[in-house]
Scaffold this motif. Structure first.
Motif, PDB file in Angstrom:
ATOM      1  N   LYS A   8     -16.095 110.831  71.975  1.00  0.00           N
ATOM      2  CA  LYS A   8     -15.092 111.902  72.015  1.00  0.00           C
ATOM      3  C   LYS A   8     -14.991 112.571  70.641  1.00  0.00           C
ATOM      4  O   LYS A   8     -14.989 111.906  69.613  1.00  0.00           O
ATOM      5  CB  LYS A   8     -13.739 111.317  72.413  1.00  0.00           C
ATOM      6  N   MET A   9     -14.907 113.905  70.645  1.00  0.00           N
ATOM      7  CA  MET A   9     -14.743 114.664  69.393  1.00  0.00           C
ATOM      8  C   MET A   9     -13.263 114.728  69.023  1.00  0.00           C
ATOM      9  O   MET A   9     -12.401 114.770  69.901  1.00  0.00           O
ATOM     10  CB  MET A   9     -15.258 116.096  69.561  1.00  0.00           C
ATOM     11  N   THR A  10     -12.998 114.789  67.733  1.00  0.00           N
ATOM     12  CA  THR A  10     -11.644 115.031  67.258  1.00  0.00           C
ATOM     13  C   THR A  10     -11.319 116.509  67.478  1.00  0.00           C
ATOM     14  O   THR A  10     -12.229 117.322  67.669  1.00  0.00           O
ATOM     15  CB  THR A  10     -11.514 114.713  65.758  1.00  0.00           C
ATOM     16  N   PRO A  11     -10.034 116.890  67.422  1.00  0.00           N
ATOM     17  CA  PRO A  11      -9.718 118.327  67.546  1.00  0.00           C
ATOM     18  C   PRO A  11     -10.460 119.187  66.515  1.00  0.00           C
ATOM     19  O   PRO A  11     -10.917 120.281  66.839  1.00  0.00           O
ATOM     20  CB  PRO A  11      -8.205 118.372  67.347  1.00  0.00           C
ATOM     21  N   GLY A  12     -10.606 118.711  65.304  1.00  0.00           N
ATOM     22  CA  GLY A  12     -11.347 119.463  64.285  1.00  0.00           C
ATOM     23  C   GLY A  12     -12.820 119.592  64.626  1.00  0.00           C
ATOM     24  O   GLY A  12     -13.433 120.644  64.395  1.00  0.00           O
ATOM     25  N   GLU A  13     -13.401 118.528  65.174  1.00  0.00           N
ATOM     26  CA  GLU A  13     -14.801 118.581  65.591  1.00  0.00           C
ATOM     27  C   GLU A  13     -14.981 119.539  66.772  1.00  0.00           C
ATOM     28  O   GLU A  13     -15.979 120.266  66.829  1.00  0.00           O
ATOM     29  CB  GLU A  13     -15.295 117.181  65.968  1.00  0.00           C
ATOM     30  N   VAL A  14     -14.018 119.543  67.692  1.00  0.00           N
ATOM     31  CA  VAL A  14     -14.080 120.483  68.824  1.00  0.00           C
ATOM     32  C   VAL A  14     -14.085 121.908  68.297  1.00  0.00           C
ATOM     33  O   VAL A  14     -14.912 122.732  68.693  1.00  0.00           O
ATOM     34  CB  VAL A  14     -12.907 120.259  69.806  1.00  0.00           C
ATOM     35  N   ARG A 144      -7.032 129.851  77.712  1.00  0.00           N
ATOM     36  CA  ARG A 144      -6.148 128.930  76.994  1.00  0.00           C
ATOM     37  C   ARG A 144      -6.261 127.543  77.626  1.00  0.00           C
ATOM     38  O   ARG A 144      -5.855 127.351  78.783  1.00  0.00           O
ATOM     39  CB  ARG A 144      -4.721 129.439  77.046  1.00  0.00           C
ATOM     40  N   PRO A 145      -6.791 126.576  76.889  1.00  0.00           N
ATOM     41  CA  PRO A 145      -7.023 125.250  77.461  1.00  0.00           C
ATOM     42  C   PRO A 145      -5.735 124.518  77.844  1.00  0.00           C
ATOM     43  O   PRO A 145      -4.757 124.535  77.106  1.00  0.00           O
ATOM     44  CB  PRO A 145      -7.736 124.490  76.347  1.00  0.00           C
ATOM     45  N   THR A 146      -5.778 123.895  79.016  1.00  0.00           N
ATOM     46  CA  THR A 146      -4.721 122.981  79.444  1.00  0.00           C
ATOM     47  C   THR A 146      -5.231 121.539  79.402  1.00  0.00           C
ATOM     48  O   THR A 146      -4.447 120.605  79.402  1.00  0.00           O
ATOM     49  CB  THR A 146      -4.242 123.318  80.869  1.00  0.00           C
ATOM     50  N   LYS A 147      -6.552 121.376  79.384  1.00  0.00           N
ATOM     51  CA  LYS A 147      -7.189 120.063  79.268  1.00  0.00           C
ATOM     52  C   LYS A 147      -8.531 120.258  78.580  1.00  0.00           C
ATOM     53  O   LYS A 147      -9.273 121.188  78.910  1.00  0.00           O
ATOM     54  CB  LYS A 147      -7.398 119.442  80.652  1.00  0.00           C
ATOM     55  N   VAL A 148      -8.838 119.385  77.623  1.00  0.00           N
ATOM     56  CA  VAL A 148     -10.106 119.463  76.888  1.00  0.00           C
ATOM     57  C   VAL A 148     -10.793 118.104  76.972  1.00  0.00           C
ATOM     58  O   VAL A 148     -10.173 117.071  76.709  1.00  0.00           O
ATOM     59  CB  VAL A 148      -9.887 119.844  75.402  1.00  0.00           C
ATOM     60  N   VAL A 149     -12.068 118.119  77.340  1.00  0.00           N
ATOM     61  CA  VAL A 149     -12.900 116.923  77.339  1.00  0.00           C
ATOM     62  C   VAL A 149     -14.097 117.238  76.448  1.00  0.00           C
ATOM     63  O   VAL A 149     -14.686 118.317  76.548  1.00  0.00           O
ATOM     64  CB  VAL A 149     -13.376 116.563  78.767  1.00  0.00           C
ATOM     65  N   SER A 150     -14.445 116.305  75.569  1.00  0.00           N
ATOM     66  CA  SER A 150     -15.556 116.556  74.642  1.00  0.00           C
ATOM     67  C   SER A 150     -16.455 115.329  74.553  1.00  0.00           C
ATOM     68  O   SER A 150     -16.037 114.212  74.869  1.00  0.00           O
ATOM     69  CB  SER A 150     -15.010 116.904  73.254  1.00  0.00           C
ATOM     70  N   TRP A 151     -17.682 115.571  74.106  1.00  0.00           N
ATOM     71  CA  TRP A 151     -18.612 114.476  73.897  1.00  0.00           C
ATOM     72  C   TRP A 151     -19.612 114.849  72.817  1.00  0.00           C
ATOM     73  O   TRP A 151     -19.983 116.004  72.662  1.00  0.00           O
ATOM     74  CB  TRP A 151     -19.341 114.102  75.189  1.00  0.00           C
ATOM     75  N   ASP A 152     -19.996 113.861  72.050  1.00  0.00           N
ATOM     76  CA  ASP A 152     -21.022 114.011  71.017  1.00  0.00           C
ATOM     77  C   ASP A 152     -21.815 112.718  70.989  1.00  0.00           C
ATOM     78  O   ASP A 152     -21.434 111.745  70.355  1.00  0.00           O
ATOM     79  CB  ASP A 152     -20.383 114.293  69.655  1.00  0.00           C
ATOM     80  N   HIS A 153     -22.902 112.691  71.743  1.00  0.00           N
ATOM     81  CA  HIS A 153     -23.712 111.484  71.866  1.00  0.00           C
ATOM     82  C   HIS A 153     -24.408 111.107  70.565  1.00  0.00           C
ATOM     83  O   HIS A 153     -24.866 109.969  70.430  1.00  0.00           O
ATOM     84  CB  HIS A 153     -24.729 111.653  72.999  1.00  0.00           C
ATOM     85  N   ARG A 154     -24.450 112.025  69.603  1.00  0.00           N
ATOM     86  CA  ARG A 154     -25.045 111.686  68.308  1.00  0.00           C
ATOM     87  C   ARG A 154     -24.249 110.583  67.626  1.00  0.00           C
ATOM     88  O   ARG A 154     -24.790 109.844  66.804  1.00  0.00           O
ATOM     89  CB  ARG A 154     -25.099 112.923  67.409  1.00  0.00           C
ATOM     90  N   LYS A 155     -22.982 110.428  67.981  1.00  0.00           N
ATOM     91  CA  LYS A 155     -22.124 109.400  67.391  1.00  0.00           C
ATOM     92  C   LYS A 155     -22.567 107.982  67.783  1.00  0.00           C
ATOM     93  O   LYS A 155     -22.167 107.009  67.164  1.00  0.00           O
ATOM     94  CB  LYS A 155     -20.666 109.592  67.806  1.00  0.00           C
ATOM     95  N   LEU A 156     -23.399 107.878  68.812  1.00  0.00           N
ATOM     96  CA  LEU A 156     -23.868 106.570  69.263  1.00  0.00           C
ATOM     97  C   LEU A 156     -25.042 106.057  68.445  1.00  0.00           C
ATOM     98  O   LEU A 156     -25.484 104.921  68.628  1.00  0.00           O
ATOM     99  CB  LEU A 156     -24.255 106.623  70.750  1.00  0.00           C
ATOM    100  N   GLY A 157     -25.562 106.888  67.566  1.00  0.00           N
ATOM    101  CA  GLY A 157     -26.657 106.464  66.698  1.00  0.00           C
ATOM    102  C   GLY A 157     -27.935 106.123  67.446  1.00  0.00           C
ATOM    103  O   GLY A 157     -28.693 105.259  67.019  1.00  0.00           O
ATOM    104  N   GLY A 158     -28.166 106.786  68.580  1.00  0.00           N
ATOM    105  CA  GLY A 158     -29.400 106.575  69.322  1.00  0.00           C
ATOM    106  C   GLY A 158     -29.353 105.408  70.286  1.00  0.00           C
ATOM    107  O   GLY A 158     -30.340 105.104  70.933  1.00  0.00           O
ATOM    108  N   THR A 159     -28.227 104.719  70.387  1.00  0.00           N
ATOM    109  CA  THR A 159     -28.099 103.612  71.340  1.00  0.00           C
ATOM    110  C   THR A 159     -27.151 104.017  72.454  1.00  0.00           C
ATOM    111  O   THR A 159     -26.292 104.883  72.262  1.00  0.00           O
ATOM    112  CB  THR A 159     -27.546 102.350  70.649  1.00  0.00           C
ATOM    113  N   TYR A 160     -27.283 103.380  73.593  1.00  0.00           N
ATOM    114  CA  TYR A 160     -26.357 103.705  74.677  1.00  0.00           C
ATOM    115  C   TYR A 160     -25.655 102.453  75.158  1.00  0.00           C
ATOM    116  O   TYR A 160     -26.083 101.479  75.471  1.00  0.00           O
ATOM    117  CB  TYR A 160     -27.006 104.364  75.900  1.00  0.00           C
TER     118      TYR A 160
END
Length: 160
Positions: A8-14, A144-160
């Motif tokens: 999940k991204m932080t609001p700043g990352e979003v 105007r967002p009422t719900k935000v979903v985010s993802w950044d798979h790079r944060k997993l460092g190449g592992t799942y």
């Protein structure tokens, strides 16, 4: 075990991610109840995005019926590179010409890759005239967002 919290991204990352993007996929509900999905160029507007489009477009007809949309900005080719932001949004249809001109001007400024035009009075004047003429046929759309979903798979460092 879910690793959802890790990607999940932080609001700043979003915000930074949306600033780096250019195209959002916008889903509205068409007249027969099916999703109508289209790409749009966008600018940031508060916590959401804005764009302009022809007032007679299908997406505007859909939004006049139901002023809600889901917006997706995404990138990445392989799983470990996937990034994205999905926003459920309330949508305002802007019909004030000056606001439409502002959105069009900001869009053109964001999309312009030719920095040699900056400071060229003739180019700036022609662009302003083009935007003003186009604004007569267009509406602004503010998501105007009422719900935000985010993802950044790079944060997993190449592992799942």
């Amino acid at each position: 075990m879910s690793r959802r919290a890790e990607i999940k991204m932080t609001p700043g990352e979003v915000r930074a991610y949306l600033e780096s993007g250019r195209v959002a996929n916008v889903a509205t509900i068409g007249p027969k109840g099916r999703p109508h999905l289209i790409p749009v160029f966008y600018i940031l507007e508060g916590d959401g995005i804005a764009t302009w489009t022809y007032g007679t477009s299908q997406k505007v007809a859909n939004l006049r019926r139901l002023p809600e949309a889901t917006v997706l900005v995404e990138s990445g080719v392989s799983y470990e590179e996937l990034q994205g932001v999905s926003m459920e949004c309330d949508v305002e249809i802007v019909e004030d010409t000056e606001q439409i001109v502002r959105i069009g001007t900001d869009l053109l400024g964001r999309m312009s890759l030719d920095t040699t035009a900056q400071g060229n009075d003739e180019v700036v004047t022609a662009a302003a005239q083009f935007i003003r003429v186009q604004a007569q046929k267009r509406v602004g759309l503010v998501f105007r967002p009422t719900k935000v979903v985010s993802w950044d798979h790079r944060k997993l460092g190449g592992t799942y």
